[in-house]
Design a protein around this motif. Structure first.
Motif, PDB file in Angstrom:
ATOM      1  N   ALA B  10       0.844  -1.215   0.000  1.00 37.20           N
ATOM      2  CA  ALA B  10       0.000   0.000   0.000  1.00 37.20           C
ATOM      3  C   ALA B  10       0.872   1.256   0.000  1.00 37.20           C
ATOM      4  O   ALA B  10       0.614   2.222  -0.744  1.00 37.20           O
ATOM      5  CB  ALA B  10      -0.914  -0.017   1.220  1.00 37.20           C
ATOM      6  N   GLN B  11       1.906   1.249   0.793  1.00 33.09           N
ATOM      7  CA  GLN B  11       2.782   2.424   0.866  1.00 33.09           C
ATOM      8  C   GLN B  11       3.544   2.625  -0.449  1.00 33.09           C
ATOM      9  O   GLN B  11       3.773   3.764  -0.884  1.00 33.09           O
ATOM     10  CB  GLN B  11       3.777   2.267   2.030  1.00 33.09           C
ATOM     11  CG  GLN B  11       3.168   2.378   3.413  1.00 33.09           C
ATOM     12  CD  GLN B  11       2.618   3.774   3.682  1.00 33.09           C
ATOM     13  OE1 GLN B  11       1.541   4.121   3.161  1.00 33.09           O
ATOM     14  NE2 GLN B  11       3.319   4.567   4.482  1.00 33.09           N
ATOM     15  N   LEU B  12       3.909   1.489  -1.070  1.00 40.00           N
ATOM     16  CA  LEU B  12       4.589   1.585  -2.365  1.00 40.00           C
ATOM     17  C   LEU B  12       3.665   2.259  -3.395  1.00 40.00           C
ATOM     18  O   LEU B  12       4.073   3.199  -4.105  1.00 40.00           O
ATOM     19  CB  LEU B  12       4.972   0.177  -2.830  1.00 40.00           C
ATOM     20  CG  LEU B  12       5.867   0.064  -4.055  1.00 40.00           C
ATOM     21  CD1 LEU B  12       7.222   0.726  -3.794  1.00 40.00           C
ATOM     22  CD2 LEU B  12       6.068  -1.396  -4.426  1.00 40.00           C
ATOM     23  N   ASN B  14       0.987   4.073  -2.677  1.00 39.16           N
ATOM     24  CA  ASN B  14       0.738   5.453  -2.221  1.00 39.16           C
ATOM     25  C   ASN B  14       1.859   6.392  -2.678  1.00 39.16           C
ATOM     26  O   ASN B  14       1.618   7.502  -3.160  1.00 39.16           O
ATOM     27  CB  ASN B  14       0.651   5.492  -0.691  1.00 39.16           C
ATOM     28  CG  ASN B  14      -0.681   4.977  -0.200  1.00 39.16           C
ATOM     29  OD1 ASN B  14      -1.648   4.943  -0.945  1.00 39.16           O
ATOM     30  ND2 ASN B  14      -0.728   4.535   1.053  1.00 39.16           N
ATOM     31  N   PHE B  15       3.083   5.909  -2.512  1.00 36.62           N
ATOM     32  CA  PHE B  15       4.216   6.769  -2.857  1.00 36.62           C
ATOM     33  C   PHE B  15       4.252   7.045  -4.368  1.00 36.62           C
ATOM     34  O   PHE B  15       4.505   8.183  -4.789  1.00 36.62           O
ATOM     35  CB  PHE B  15       5.528   6.128  -2.405  1.00 36.62           C
ATOM     36  CG  PHE B  15       6.722   6.925  -2.825  1.00 36.62           C
ATOM     37  CD1 PHE B  15       7.041   8.136  -2.206  1.00 36.62           C
ATOM     38  CD2 PHE B  15       7.532   6.500  -3.872  1.00 36.62           C
ATOM     39  CE1 PHE B  15       8.113   8.873  -2.607  1.00 36.62           C
ATOM     40  CE2 PHE B  15       8.613   7.253  -4.275  1.00 36.62           C
ATOM     41  CZ  PHE B  15       8.909   8.448  -3.638  1.00 36.62           C
ATOM     42  N   LEU B  16       4.014   6.014  -5.142  1.00 34.13           N
ATOM     43  CA  LEU B  16       4.042   6.215  -6.594  1.00 34.13           C
ATOM     44  C   LEU B  16       2.931   7.185  -7.032  1.00 34.13           C
ATOM     45  O   LEU B  16       3.144   8.060  -7.894  1.00 34.13           O
ATOM     46  CB  LEU B  16       3.896   4.871  -7.317  1.00 34.13           C
ATOM     47  CG  LEU B  16       5.088   3.928  -7.153  1.00 34.13           C
ATOM     48  CD1 LEU B  16       4.809   2.583  -7.817  1.00 34.13           C
ATOM     49  CD2 LEU B  16       6.358   4.547  -7.713  1.00 34.13           C
ATOM     50  N   ILE B  17       1.739   7.019  -6.412  1.00 35.24           N
ATOM     51  CA  ILE B  17       0.641   7.952  -6.741  1.00 35.24           C
ATOM     52  C   ILE B  17       1.011   9.381  -6.339  1.00 35.24           C
ATOM     53  O   ILE B  17       0.814  10.350  -7.091  1.00 35.24           O
ATOM     54  CB  ILE B  17      -0.657   7.506  -6.029  1.00 35.24           C
ATOM     55  CG1 ILE B  17      -1.165   6.203  -6.643  1.00 35.24           C
ATOM     56  CG2 ILE B  17      -1.727   8.586  -6.134  1.00 35.24           C
ATOM     57  CD1 ILE B  17      -2.294   5.564  -5.855  1.00 35.24           C
ATOM     58  N   LEU B  18       1.576   9.479  -5.144  1.00 37.22           N
ATOM     59  CA  LEU B  18       1.977  10.810  -4.668  1.00 37.22           C
ATOM     60  C   LEU B  18       3.033  11.427  -5.591  1.00 37.22           C
ATOM     61  O   LEU B  18       2.977  12.630  -5.911  1.00 37.22           O
ATOM     62  CB  LEU B  18       2.517  10.704  -3.234  1.00 37.22           C
ATOM     63  CG  LEU B  18       2.941  12.026  -2.602  1.00 37.22           C
ATOM     64  CD1 LEU B  18       1.753  12.961  -2.411  1.00 37.22           C
ATOM     65  CD2 LEU B  18       3.626  11.792  -1.254  1.00 37.22           C
ATOM     66  N   ALA B  19       3.980  10.582  -6.014  1.00 30.80           N
ATOM     67  CA  ALA B  19       5.021  11.095  -6.909  1.00 30.80           C
ATOM     68  C   ALA B  19       4.399  11.621  -8.208  1.00 30.80           C
ATOM     69  O   ALA B  19       4.758  12.712  -8.701  1.00 30.80           O
ATOM     70  CB  ALA B  19       6.040  10.003  -7.214  1.00 30.80           C
ATOM     71  N   LEU B  21       1.257  12.635  -8.674  1.00 26.62           N
ATOM     72  CA  LEU B  21       0.430  13.823  -8.401  1.00 26.62           C
ATOM     73  C   LEU B  21       1.311  15.079  -8.189  1.00 26.62           C
ATOM     74  O   LEU B  21       1.018  16.160  -8.715  1.00 26.62           O
ATOM     75  CB  LEU B  21      -0.450  13.594  -7.174  1.00 26.62           C
ATOM     76  CG  LEU B  21      -1.618  12.638  -7.386  1.00 26.62           C
ATOM     77  CD1 LEU B  21      -2.310  12.348  -6.047  1.00 26.62           C
ATOM     78  CD2 LEU B  21      -2.628  13.239  -8.357  1.00 26.62           C
ATOM     79  N   LEU B  22       2.355  14.901  -7.388  1.00 27.37           N
ATOM     80  CA  LEU B  22       3.208  16.077  -7.126  1.00 27.37           C
ATOM     81  C   LEU B  22       3.933  16.529  -8.397  1.00 27.37           C
ATOM     82  O   LEU B  22       4.122  17.731  -8.601  1.00 27.37           O
ATOM     83  CB  LEU B  22       4.220  15.764  -6.025  1.00 27.37           C
ATOM     84  CG  LEU B  22       3.669  15.689  -4.612  1.00 27.37           C
ATOM     85  CD1 LEU B  22       4.815  15.610  -3.603  1.00 27.37           C
ATOM     86  CD2 LEU B  22       2.793  16.898  -4.270  1.00 27.37           C
TER      87      LEU B  22
END
Lengths: 220, 262
Positions: B10-12, B14-19, B21-22
């Motif tokens: 999930a964190q992996l 989440n991080f890819l989505i965040l990357a 989006l940012l």
């Protein structure tokens, strides 16, 4: 004593668990994305800009300069990954000043996920830069006997990244918990402040190390 | 439990989505904005450089025009000075000529006036002298001047020399044969007869003799025939006086040469 925020589970169904780590990560993501959208909508090209835009531009250009200093000259290609890594770690550690908050980076699952991201980012960026053949050839350089050492190096690097961040963040949280138990007044405040510094430094170190790994692979 | 696989995955994610989006909502817009601003500033600097270059060119062009204008002004000024000097010289020469002309005209006018005055003086002097003589003769000797003059004229005819007679005859032959006696006063019939008789006796001719009174004739009588003239008058006696008066007038009327400014 709870060592990892993974242990605080809000919802569980089969193997699906909604723990504190995931919730806090989502909160941070929401905060960062909404903030970015709000600010980027009001971006001004003119020389007279708002303070928020100025601060964000300083942060972004600072990250870009750091990436370029490491040796990645096409900073715009890497800033999406490395910049997000730094900002996520920094914001996660910055929020430790909140009373009941525990950073998701104090979870080994999170740091491992981030480390694995870096683990995969290195070959992906390398392949994008030089092509898959050149990337594969880099494993047998300078002589083919170096292949197992390269592979071990890849994995050990990822493990070192994950454990370093986890250890530092978790230790800070645990020390804080122990000090609150022993001396509930002055020391926790000092340690919180110290934890802020440690968290900022660790987020910087993690990002720089990831940049160095990518740069080392990309510039071979 | 230090490690949870679901959380890890999930964190992996989440991080890819965040990357993603940012990168979409933070890094790309901000870096694009910075690039646009740098481009804008570069354009402005370029425009400023162009403006500066243009201003320098304009300045140099203006300086050249100013220099050309100054040079042209100096040339025009010098030319104007030359023209003024030339005009001044021309006007001076013209003025000098006019002054000279005026001086000559004045001198001529004065000379004419002098001559007129001299003539008038001479005429009056003759008249006065004639009147004085007539009065003096009348008072001192009870003699009439006109009678004496006619007598003298008759004596002159009587005493003509052979050469003079010869010239008289020659002139008479070339003329219409008329003899004219002119006098400033009306000759009495007795004197006319005496003169006719004298001519007849001495010149031995039988011609008609005309008598004419001419007031301008200064106190005298003259015989005219053709181009020959026999006369007597007091004019000869007045010549000396006339000469002295003329000299005196000439001394007073001579004008000094005018000094004309350079």
């Amino acid at each position: 004593m709870r060592i990892s925020p993974d242990e605080m589970v809000f919802f569980e169904y089969d193997f699906v668990k909604l723990n504190f780590t995931i919730v806090s990560t989502w909160t941070i993501m929401l905060f960062m994305v909404i903030g970015s959208v709000c600010i980027s909508r009001k971006l001004v090209v003119a020389t007279k800009i708002q303070r928020w835009q100025c601060i964000l531009e300083m942060i972004v250009t600072g990250i870009k300069d750091q990436i370029e200093e490491v040796g990645l000259h096409k900073a715009k290609t890497y800033i999406g990954f490395l910049g997000t890594l730094f900002l996520f770690l920094f914001v996660s550690n910055l929020l430790t000043i909140l009373p009941i908050y525990e950073p998701p980076t104090s979870s080994l699952s999170t740091t491992a996920a981030l480390a694995v991201s870096v683990f995969f980012a290195v070959p992906v960026f390398n392949i994008l830069e030089h092509g898959i053949l050149n990337y594969l050839k880099s494993y047998v350089k300078p002589i083919p006997i170096m292949l197992p050492f390269h592979i071990i190096s890849e994995f050990s690097r990822t493990l070192a990244l994950a454990v370093r961040l986890f250890g530092n963040m978790m230790s800070g949280v645990i020390i804080l918990g122990i000090l609150i138990t022993i001396t509930p007044f002055v020391f926790p405040i000092v340690m919180t402040a110290f934890g802020l510094l440690t968290g900022s430094v660790q987020s910087y170190i993690f990002t720089i190390l990831a940049s160095v790994f990518i740069a080392a692979a990309a510039n071979e | 439990m230090l490690f949870d696989w679901f959380t890890f995955v999930a964190q992996l994610i989440n991080f890819l989505i965040l990357a993603w989006l940012l990168k979409r909502y933070l890094f790309k817009p901000i870096l694009d904005t910075i690039d646009q601003r740098e481009s804008m500033i570069a354009n402005q600097l370029h425009e400023a450089e162009d403006s500066k270059t243009k201003a320098n060119d304009e300045f140099e062009h203006y300086q050249q025009k100013k220099s050309a204008f100054d040079q042209q002004r100096d040339e025009l000024f010098n030319e104007a000075i030359s023209q003024v000097n030339a005009e001044k010289q021309k006007l001076l020469v013209q003025t000098r000529h006019e002054v000279e002309s005026l001086r000559l005209r004045l001198q001529e006018s004065l000379r004419t006036e002098q001559q007129n005055m001299g003539s008038e003086i001479i005429r009056r002097t003759r008249t006065e002298v004639f009147a004085i003589v007539r009065k003096t003769l009348s008072d001192l000797a009870s003699v009439n001047l006109e009678d004496q003059m006619a007598g003298v004229f008759i004596n002159r005819i009587n005493n003509l020399q052979p050469g003079e007679k010869k010239l008289f005859y020659a002139a008479l032959n070339n003329s219409s044969g008329e003899i004219l006696i002119q006098s400033m006063f009306d000759l009495p019939v007795a004197q006319q007869s005496a003169i006719q008789q004298a001519i007849k006796n001495n010149l031995e001719i039988e011609l008609e003799i005309n008598f004419k009174t001419v007031p301008q004739l200064v106190s005298g009588i003259e015989l005219i025939s053709g181009g020959y003239k026999i006369s007597w008058s007091i004019e000869e006696y007045l010549s000396s006086l006339e000469t002295h008066i003329a000299e005196l007038l000439n001394q007073n009327i001579e004008l000094p040469a005018e000094k004309v400014p350079e």
